[in-house]
Design a protein around this motif. Sequence first.
Motif, PDB file in Angstrom:
ATOM      1  N   GLU A  19       0.803  -1.228   0.000  1.00 51.94           N
ATOM      2  CA  GLU A  19       0.000   0.000   0.000  1.00 51.94           C
ATOM      3  C   GLU A  19       0.835   1.276   0.000  1.00 51.94           C
ATOM      4  O   GLU A  19       0.505   2.234  -0.703  1.00 51.94           O
ATOM      5  CB  GLU A  19      -0.956  -0.003   1.198  1.00 51.94           C
ATOM      6  CG  GLU A  19      -2.024  -1.068   1.084  1.00 51.94           C
ATOM      7  CD  GLU A  19      -2.922  -1.204   2.294  1.00 51.94           C
ATOM      8  OE1 GLU A  19      -3.986  -1.816   2.158  1.00 51.94           O
ATOM      9  OE2 GLU A  19      -2.564  -0.708   3.392  1.00 51.94           O
ATOM     10  N   GLU A  20       1.905   1.297   0.780  1.00 49.75           N
ATOM     11  CA  GLU A  20       2.690   2.527   0.906  1.00 49.75           C
ATOM     12  C   GLU A  20       3.991   2.509   0.116  1.00 49.75           C
ATOM     13  O   GLU A  20       4.322   3.486  -0.550  1.00 49.75           O
ATOM     14  CB  GLU A  20       2.965   2.815   2.383  1.00 49.75           C
ATOM     15  CG  GLU A  20       1.690   3.062   3.178  1.00 49.75           C
ATOM     16  CD  GLU A  20       1.942   3.274   4.661  1.00 49.75           C
ATOM     17  OE1 GLU A  20       2.904   4.004   5.000  1.00 49.75           O
ATOM     18  OE2 GLU A  20       1.188   2.708   5.472  1.00 49.75           O
ATOM     19  N   THR A  23       2.591   1.204  -3.937  1.00 54.59           N
ATOM     20  CA  THR A  23       1.600   2.083  -4.562  1.00 54.59           C
ATOM     21  C   THR A  23       1.958   3.559  -4.427  1.00 54.59           C
ATOM     22  O   THR A  23       1.891   4.308  -5.398  1.00 54.59           O
ATOM     23  CB  THR A  23       0.202   1.810  -3.975  1.00 54.59           C
ATOM     24  OG1 THR A  23      -0.125   0.437  -4.238  1.00 54.59           O
ATOM     25  CG2 THR A  23      -0.845   2.704  -4.607  1.00 54.59           C
ATOM     26  N   LYS A  24       2.350   3.980  -3.236  1.00 53.47           N
ATOM     27  CA  LYS A  24       2.678   5.396  -3.026  1.00 53.47           C
ATOM     28  C   LYS A  24       4.115   5.733  -3.396  1.00 53.47           C
ATOM     29  O   LYS A  24       4.476   6.904  -3.492  1.00 53.47           O
ATOM     30  CB  LYS A  24       2.399   5.791  -1.578  1.00 53.47           C
ATOM     31  CG  LYS A  24       0.921   5.746  -1.229  1.00 53.47           C
ATOM     32  CD  LYS A  24       0.687   6.169   0.200  1.00 53.47           C
ATOM     33  CE  LYS A  24      -0.803   6.115   0.531  1.00 53.47           C
ATOM     34  NZ  LYS A  24      -1.033   6.423   1.953  1.00 53.47           N
ATOM     35  N   ARG A  61       8.624   1.052 -10.783  1.00 53.47           N
ATOM     36  CA  ARG A  61       7.981   2.356 -10.963  1.00 53.47           C
ATOM     37  C   ARG A  61       8.568   3.096 -12.171  1.00 53.47           C
ATOM     38  O   ARG A  61       7.910   3.947 -12.752  1.00 53.47           O
ATOM     39  CB  ARG A  61       8.075   3.176  -9.694  1.00 53.47           C
ATOM     40  CG  ARG A  61       7.216   2.523  -8.568  1.00 53.47           C
ATOM     41  CD  ARG A  61       7.085   3.384  -7.357  1.00 53.47           C
ATOM     42  NE  ARG A  61       6.390   4.618  -7.621  1.00 53.47           N
ATOM     43  CZ  ARG A  61       5.069   4.762  -7.686  1.00 53.47           C
ATOM     44  NH1 ARG A  61       4.288   3.722  -7.541  1.00 53.47           N
ATOM     45  NH2 ARG A  61       4.535   5.947  -7.904  1.00 53.47           N
ATOM     46  N   ASP A  66       2.516   4.483 -12.917  1.00 56.41           N
ATOM     47  CA  ASP A  66       1.287   4.423 -12.119  1.00 56.41           C
ATOM     48  C   ASP A  66       1.116   3.056 -11.450  1.00 56.41           C
ATOM     49  O   ASP A  66       0.006   2.673 -11.082  1.00 56.41           O
ATOM     50  CB  ASP A  66       0.074   4.736 -12.982  1.00 56.41           C
ATOM     51  CG  ASP A  66      -0.106   3.742 -14.141  1.00 56.41           C
ATOM     52  OD1 ASP A  66       0.818   2.954 -14.419  1.00 56.41           O
ATOM     53  OD2 ASP A  66      -1.178   3.775 -14.773  1.00 56.41           O
ATOM     54  N   SER A  68       0.520   0.099  -9.111  1.00 53.52           N
ATOM     55  CA  SER A  68      -0.169   0.040  -7.828  1.00 53.52           C
ATOM     56  C   SER A  68      -0.419  -1.403  -7.425  1.00 53.52           C
ATOM     57  O   SER A  68      -0.461  -2.301  -8.264  1.00 53.52           O
ATOM     58  CB  SER A  68      -1.493   0.798  -7.877  1.00 53.52           C
ATOM     59  OG  SER A  68      -2.428   0.129  -8.697  1.00 53.52           O
ATOM     60  N   SER A  70      -3.156  -3.221  -4.872  1.00 55.42           N
ATOM     61  CA  SER A  70      -4.325  -3.114  -3.998  1.00 55.42           C
ATOM     62  C   SER A  70      -4.519  -4.412  -3.238  1.00 55.42           C
ATOM     63  O   SER A  70      -4.650  -5.478  -3.847  1.00 55.42           O
ATOM     64  CB  SER A  70      -5.587  -2.842  -4.815  1.00 55.42           C
ATOM     65  OG  SER A  70      -5.430  -1.683  -5.594  1.00 55.42           O
ATOM     66  N   ARG A  88      -1.648  -3.328 -10.821  1.00 58.65           N
ATOM     67  CA  ARG A  88      -2.084  -2.575 -12.002  1.00 58.65           C
ATOM     68  C   ARG A  88      -0.978  -1.616 -12.425  1.00 58.65           C
ATOM     69  O   ARG A  88      -0.188  -1.171 -11.594  1.00 58.65           O
ATOM     70  CB  ARG A  88      -3.328  -1.742 -11.687  1.00 58.65           C
ATOM     71  CG  ARG A  88      -4.553  -2.537 -11.356  1.00 58.65           C
ATOM     72  CD  ARG A  88      -5.722  -1.609 -10.950  1.00 58.65           C
ATOM     73  NE  ARG A  88      -6.871  -2.391 -10.560  1.00 58.65           N
ATOM     74  CZ  ARG A  88      -7.080  -2.852  -9.330  1.00 58.65           C
ATOM     75  NH1 ARG A  88      -6.208  -2.597  -8.373  1.00 58.65           N
ATOM     76  NH2 ARG A  88      -8.155  -3.552  -9.057  1.00 58.65           N
ATOM     77  N   GLY A  89      -0.975  -1.290 -13.703  1.00 59.66           N
ATOM     78  CA  GLY A  89      -0.024  -0.302 -14.180  1.00 59.66           C
ATOM     79  C   GLY A  89      -0.106  -0.114 -15.679  1.00 59.66           C
ATOM     80  O   GLY A  89      -0.755  -0.890 -16.378  1.00 59.66           O
TER      81      GLY A  89
END
Length: 144
Positions: A19-20, A23-24, A61, A66, A68, A70, A88-89
């Motif tokens: 998540e962090e 994704t972030k 990345r 983008d 991610s 989830s 996803r990307g």
Amino acid sequence: MATKTGQESNERIARRYPEEVVTKGDIDLIDELCTVDVLDHSPLGELQGHQELKNQIEMLRGGFSDFSASVDEVIAEGDLVAMRVTLRGTHDGEFMGTEATGKSFEVPNMIFTRVENGQIAERWVVPDMFGMLTQIGVVERPTA
């Protein structure tokens, strides 16, 4: 065996990685979340230590700005946390020697995380690499 509170804590720790970190893009969080000698097993190779994990996230990345992950479902038992995750990307940069195709992907991923003294000590990551490479146009699906 971990207590219920310990299992919930392990779940929170394990979830923070997809998540962090993923994704972030907060790769410096790896220093806090993972043991110094953390071991990561995946189709992209076996990695050990903070810097190797950071390099892998930067590579992902770089190929998918983008990118991610989830978390869809989590089961914690003792020091192990199992997660079903959707990746996803959009392939908008070089990935594994392949120039950007501009195509998007969405694939399932299974992650098993072992937590030791409040930090991630080991991860087993099993994404649908064939599905991803097919969706972004790098490999063709065989015909019957």
